[in-house]
Design a protein around this motif. Structure first.
Motif, mmCIF file in Angstrom:
data_model
loop_
_atom_site.group_PDB
_atom_site.id
_atom_site.type_symbol
_atom_site.label_atom_id
_atom_site.label_comp_id
_atom_site.label_asym_id
_atom_site.label_seq_id
_atom_site.Cartn_x
_atom_site.Cartn_y
_atom_site.Cartn_z
ATOM 1 N N TYR A 173 77.099 -90.379 42.365
ATOM 2 C CA TYR A 173 76.663 -91.730 41.956
ATOM 3 C C TYR A 173 77.852 -92.532 41.444
ATOM 4 N N ASN A 174 77.677 -93.822 41.498
ATOM 5 C CA ASN A 174 78.594 -94.729 40.831
ATOM 6 C C ASN A 174 78.031 -94.849 39.407
ATOM 7 N N ALA A 175 78.598 -94.033 38.490
ATOM 8 C CA ALA A 175 77.921 -93.831 37.196
ATOM 9 C C ALA A 175 78.475 -94.717 36.083
ATOM 10 N N PHE A 176 77.570 -95.197 35.244
ATOM 11 C CA PHE A 176 77.902 -95.951 34.037
ATOM 12 C C PHE A 176 77.344 -95.171 32.847
ATOM 13 N N TYR A 177 78.220 -94.742 31.933
ATOM 14 C CA TYR A 177 77.789 -94.003 30.750
ATOM 15 C C TYR A 177 78.144 -94.801 29.497
ATOM 16 N N CYS A 178 77.110 -95.089 28.741
ATOM 17 C CA CYS A 178 77.211 -96.053 27.666
ATOM 18 C C CYS A 178 77.033 -95.367 26.297
ATOM 19 N N ILE A 179 77.713 -95.888 25.299
ATOM 20 C CA ILE A 179 77.494 -95.445 23.910
ATOM 21 C C ILE A 179 76.762 -96.597 23.242
ATOM 22 N N VAL A 180 75.498 -96.374 22.902
ATOM 23 C CA VAL A 180 74.630 -97.514 22.570
ATOM 24 C C VAL A 180 74.675 -97.825 21.071
ATOM 25 N N ASP A 181 75.747 -98.527 20.680
ATOM 26 C CA ASP A 181 75.909 -98.865 19.260
ATOM 27 C C ASP A 181 74.920 -99.947 18.808
ATOM 28 N N LEU A 182 74.511 -100.838 19.727
ATOM 29 C CA LEU A 182 73.505 -101.846 19.329
ATOM 30 C C LEU A 182 72.198 -101.145 18.949
ATOM 31 N N HIS A 183 71.865 -100.097 19.695
ATOM 32 C CA HIS A 183 70.649 -99.344 19.358
ATOM 33 C C HIS A 183 70.784 -98.626 18.017
ATOM 34 N N ALA A 184 71.999 -98.139 17.727
ATOM 35 C CA ALA A 184 72.177 -97.359 16.493
ATOM 36 C C ALA A 184 71.832 -98.179 15.258
ATOM 37 N N ILE A 185 72.136 -99.507 15.284
ATOM 38 C CA ILE A 185 71.906 -100.294 14.051
ATOM 39 C C ILE A 185 70.444 -100.716 13.863
ATOM 40 N N THR A 186 69.543 -100.216 14.733
ATOM 41 C CA THR A 186 68.114 -100.485 14.481
ATOM 42 C C THR A 186 67.634 -99.742 13.240
ATOM 43 N N VAL A 187 68.409 -98.737 12.817
ATOM 44 C CA VAL A 187 68.198 -98.120 11.497
ATOM 45 C C VAL A 187 69.532 -98.252 10.754
ATOM 46 N N PRO A 188 69.526 -98.281 9.403
ATOM 47 C CA PRO A 188 70.770 -98.566 8.675
ATOM 48 C C PRO A 188 71.915 -97.604 9.039
ATOM 49 N N GLN A 189 73.120 -98.168 9.227
ATOM 50 C CA GLN A 189 74.319 -97.371 9.505
ATOM 51 C C GLN A 189 75.426 -97.829 8.568
ATOM 52 N N ASP A 190 76.217 -96.895 8.084
ATOM 53 C CA ASP A 190 77.413 -97.252 7.341
ATOM 54 C C ASP A 190 78.465 -97.703 8.359
ATOM 55 N N PRO A 191 79.058 -98.916 8.185
ATOM 56 C CA PRO A 191 79.984 -99.439 9.208
ATOM 57 C C PRO A 191 81.154 -98.505 9.534
ATOM 58 N N ASN A 192 81.745 -97.893 8.503
ATOM 59 C CA ASN A 192 82.881 -96.993 8.787
ATOM 60 C C ASN A 192 82.440 -95.771 9.566
ATOM 61 N N GLU A 193 81.251 -95.251 9.199
ATOM 62 C CA GLU A 193 80.739 -94.092 9.937
ATOM 63 C C GLU A 193 80.386 -94.463 11.363
ATOM 64 N N LEU A 194 79.825 -95.654 11.544
ATOM 65 C CA LEU A 194 79.466 -96.081 12.903
ATOM 66 C C LEU A 194 80.720 -96.158 13.783
ATOM 67 N N ARG A 195 81.795 -96.737 13.221
ATOM 68 C CA ARG A 195 83.064 -96.802 13.974
ATOM 69 C C ARG A 195 83.532 -95.397 14.351
ATOM 70 N N ALA A 196 83.532 -94.501 13.359
ATOM 71 C CA ALA A 196 84.011 -93.135 13.620
ATOM 72 C C ALA A 196 83.101 -92.439 14.637
ATOM 73 N N ASN A 197 81.790 -92.598 14.460
ATOM 74 C CA ASN A 197 80.849 -91.886 15.335
ATOM 75 C C ASN A 197 80.868 -92.416 16.766
ATOM 76 N N THR A 198 81.215 -93.679 16.927
ATOM 77 C CA THR A 198 81.311 -94.236 18.287
ATOM 78 C C THR A 198 82.465 -93.549 19.025
ATOM 79 N N ARG A 199 83.614 -93.420 18.355
ATOM 80 C CA ARG A 199 84.747 -92.723 18.996
ATOM 81 C C ARG A 199 84.437 -91.237 19.161
ATOM 82 N N ARG A 200 83.754 -90.653 18.189
ATOM 83 C CA ARG A 200 83.416 -89.220 18.300
ATOM 84 C C ARG A 200 82.484 -88.985 19.488
#
Ligand code: TYM
Length: 334
Positions: free
Chosen positions: A37-64
């Motif tokens: 397939y011509n694949a697109f794999y996404c890290i859905v950070d917009l979805h993550a903030i539907t529940v509270p996220q700590d901004p620094n953790e969100l940044r780290a977890n996106t790269r992780r």
């Protein structure tokens, strides 16, 4: 890029590690499907903030999360690996789709019901309510034939299909109607402490095996996994959910059939099964964790890969969004 069919899937960067359910239920399949397939794999950070996220953790977890995708075999040359917030069309298409979704239809989504019950409906965000419509936008922008996910996402893919069919009917053929691709054997990996519930980030930490856990922690979690008292190693989801989950994980990780495992472990104790399973999981996961740590030691290179992925994603997403805007009657900006 090619005449292969498109594919899209994604995961939330809402924890420091993906877990065995994410890996066996989806990520293994992603790595296998990227050749066809011509694949697109996404890290859905917009979805993550539907529940509270700590901004620094969100940044780290996106790269992780990105590092774990790559370490588990996603090839950034073959597939577009990108962060959802780098592609503005996701939020833009979500708005249009929200306007053709019924309130009742959105309210029937079971993940919303579960999550909002946990926090209390009054403190649940509107974003949590419209979450599945944003997911539909993620998918439909890429005109994918296939969406490889675990069983818990089936209802969201059904909603996506309904919205695509409705939009096409109302405004003319615009979207490909996608299909969920769910591997039967690993559709649902269960919590080791509560083996009738799916393994999840919000479950019991002792029942949750993370890709980034160190080996000693993984061994301990398997050793203390809940089983039953009849002492028989046999697959029976109803009567023996704990043992069946262990056999299912074993089979998924090694490729050995459940039947062969039942024969090989006949007469052995649960301790033997748990010990051997812990070993095979550790041997499998350790190189992934090490590779992910290595990738994380060079965040600039990770960010460069994500920027390249976003450029590819934006190209496809912009094309679809333009067709959508035109179809609903928005005049083009000049
Ligand atoms: P998320 O982040 O909860 O999970 C990511 C993927 O892992 C699968 N999964 C499991 N599979 C088997 N057993 C389990 N215990 C288990 N737990 C999780 C999920 O089915 C999923 O495939 N809403 C999505 C994220 C999303 C998405 C998308 C997915 C947003 N947009 C577009 C596909 C396409 C979610 O919360 O996944």
């Amino acid at each position: 890029m090619t005449n292969k069919p498109n594919l899209l899937s994604g995961m939330q960067p809402s924890a420091g590690s993906l877990h065995l359910g994410n890996y066996l239920g989806a990520l293994v399949n992603w790595a296998q499907m990227q050749d066809d397939y011509n694949a697109f794999y996404c890290i859905v950070d917009l979805h993550a903030i539907t529940v509270p996220q700590d901004p620094n953790e969100l940044r780290a977890n996106t790269r992780r999360t990105a590092a774990q995708y790559l370490a588990a075999g996603i090839d950034s040359e073959k597939s577009a690996l990108f962060v959802q917030s780098h592609v503005p069309a996701h939020a833009q298409l979500a708005w249009v789709l929200q306007c053709i979704t019924g309130m009742g239809e959105a309210g029937r989504m079971t993940q919303f019901k579960d999550k909002s019950q946990k926090s209390g409906v009054d403190s649940a965000s509107v974003g949590l309510y419209t979450y599945p419509i944003l997911q539909a936008a993620d998918i439909l922008l890429y005109q994918p034939k296939a969406v490889p996910v675990g069983e818990d996402q089936r209802q969201h893919i059904e909603l996506t299909r309904d919205l695509a069919i409705r939009f096409n009917g109302r405004f003319g053929e615009t979207f490909v109607i996608p299909e969920a691709v769910i591997l039967k054997e690993t559709a649902k990996i269960y919590d080791l402490q509560n083996p009738t519930a799916k393994m999840s980030k919000s479950g019991d930490p002792k029942g949750l095996v993370n890709l980034m856990d160190d080996s000693a922690a993984i061994v301990k979690k398997f050793k203390t996994a809940v089983t039953d008292t009849d002492g028989e190693i046999r697959f029976d989801r109803e009567a023996k959910p704990g043992v069946s989950n262990l056999l299912g994980i074993y089979s998924a990780v090694t490729g050995e059939s459940i039947r062969s495992l039942e024969e090989r472990f006949a007469g052995a104790g649960y301790g033997a099964l748990k010990g051997e399973l812990a070993e095979v999981v550790v041997a499998h996961i350790e190189p992934i964790r090490n590779r992910a740590e290595e990738l994380l030691s060079d965040p600039a290179e990770l960010d460069r890969l994500l920027a390249a992925g976003a450029a590819r994603a934006n190209e496809q997403a912009e094309k679809t969004l333009k067709a959508v805007y035109d179809a609903v009657g928005f005049i083009a900006a000049r």
